[in-house]
Motif scaffolding. Structure first.
Motif, PDB file in Angstrom:
ATOM      1  N   UNK A   2       0.831  -1.203   0.000  1.00 54.24           N
ATOM      2  CA  UNK A   2       0.000   0.000   0.000  1.00 54.24           C
ATOM      3  C   UNK A   2       0.867   1.255   0.000  1.00 54.24           C
ATOM      4  N   UNK A   3       1.925   1.223   0.804  1.00 58.80           N
ATOM      5  CA  UNK A   3       2.852   2.362   0.870  1.00 58.80           C
ATOM      6  C   UNK A   3       3.482   2.619  -0.500  1.00 58.80           C
ATOM      7  N   UNK A   4       3.850   1.545  -1.168  1.00 60.95           N
ATOM      8  CA  UNK A   4       4.461   1.640  -2.486  1.00 60.95           C
ATOM      9  C   UNK A   4       3.459   2.165  -3.516  1.00 60.95           C
ATOM     10  N   UNK A   5       2.232   1.668  -3.449  1.00 60.66           N
ATOM     11  CA  UNK A   5       1.185   2.111  -4.378  1.00 60.66           C
ATOM     12  C   UNK A   5       0.958   3.617  -4.245  1.00 60.66           C
ATOM     13  N   UNK A   6       0.871   4.093  -3.010  1.00 58.06           N
ATOM     14  CA  UNK A   6       0.650   5.519  -2.763  1.00 58.06           C
ATOM     15  C   UNK A   6       1.820   6.346  -3.287  1.00 58.06           C
ATOM     16  N   UNK A   7       3.046   5.850  -3.062  1.00 55.92           N
ATOM     17  CA  UNK A   7       4.246   6.561  -3.514  1.00 55.92           C
ATOM     18  C   UNK A   7       4.263   6.691  -5.042  1.00 55.92           C
ATOM     19  N   UNK A   8       4.022   5.581  -5.727  1.00 53.22           N
ATOM     20  CA  UNK A   8       4.029   5.583  -7.194  1.00 53.22           C
ATOM     21  C   UNK A   8       2.912   6.472  -7.739  1.00 53.22           C
TER      22      UNK A   8
END
Length: 204
Positions: free
Chosen positions: A90-96
């Motif tokens: 989820x953290x990665x999705x938000x960052x991208x």
């Protein structure tokens, strides 16, 4: 276009901390283990500008490299690494998503596709999401040297055919190999053309 200088500038996990100047940015993204770091090193002619990792999905940061003091090459985290925990995913999705949708300096996104594989759902879904959000992008088919020529052609054609079912006009695409430097001239030439058009439009 020739790359004379390539300088690492900043790594961060917060889009608001990306460089504040207005230089155009060309970002590279793809599924984990698609050969992104090797491609970046090949394009820039630097053996270890982007650090390659034996562990897929290790990069969790946005990395900016200043090229020729004119534009940024941006190394984005890979998507779709299944072994991450849900919180990390989820953290990665938000960052991208934050970078791709909110970063005004993003001029074009290069989506890397493994040319050895048949069309992967995760890649197709990501490209569809880019289209829905009007993000300018191109496709780079990587690891061309790992295929026989006919197999490479078949895989690329199959992927583009699947895209054509949804897209009226296909995005630009390139075929690359980090080992043989295939695609280096074409990709850098494409970036150079866009930079020239930006300069002309700025003058106008």
């Amino acid at each position: 276009m020739k790359i004379k200088t390539a300088e690492f500038k900043i790594s961060n996990s917060d889009v608001s901390k990306c460089p504040s100047d207005s230089r155009p940015e060309y970002a590279f993204i793809g599924r984990s283990n698609v050969g992104k770091s090797s491609l970046i090193n090949m394009l820039t002619g630097r053996k270890s500008l982007a650090m390659t990792s034996a562990t897929p999905g290790k990069t969790m940061l946005i990395n900016h490299f200043l090229i020729n003091d004119e534009w940024y090459l941006v190394d984005l985290p890979g998507y779709g690494y299944a072994k991450r925990g849900k919180k990390e995913q989820e953290k990665l999705r938000v960052l991208i998503e934050s970078y791709v949708l909110r970063r005004e300096q993003l001029t074009s996104l290069f989506v890397l596709i493994d040319s050895r594989l048949t069309p992967q759902k995760i890649d197709l879904e990501f490209i569809e999401w880019l289209g829905e959000n009007g993000v300018p992008f191109s496709i780079i088919f990587t690891k061309a040297d790992k295929n026989k020529r006919m197999e490479l052609k078949k895989n690329v054609t199959r992927f583009l055919s699947v895209l054509a079912e949804q897209w009226e006009e296909l995005p630009p695409h390139f075929i690359s190999s980090s080992e043989t430097r295939l695609g280096q001239e074409e990709i850098l030439g494409y970036i150079g053309q866009i930079n020239e058009s930006l300069t002309i439009n700025a003058v106008d």
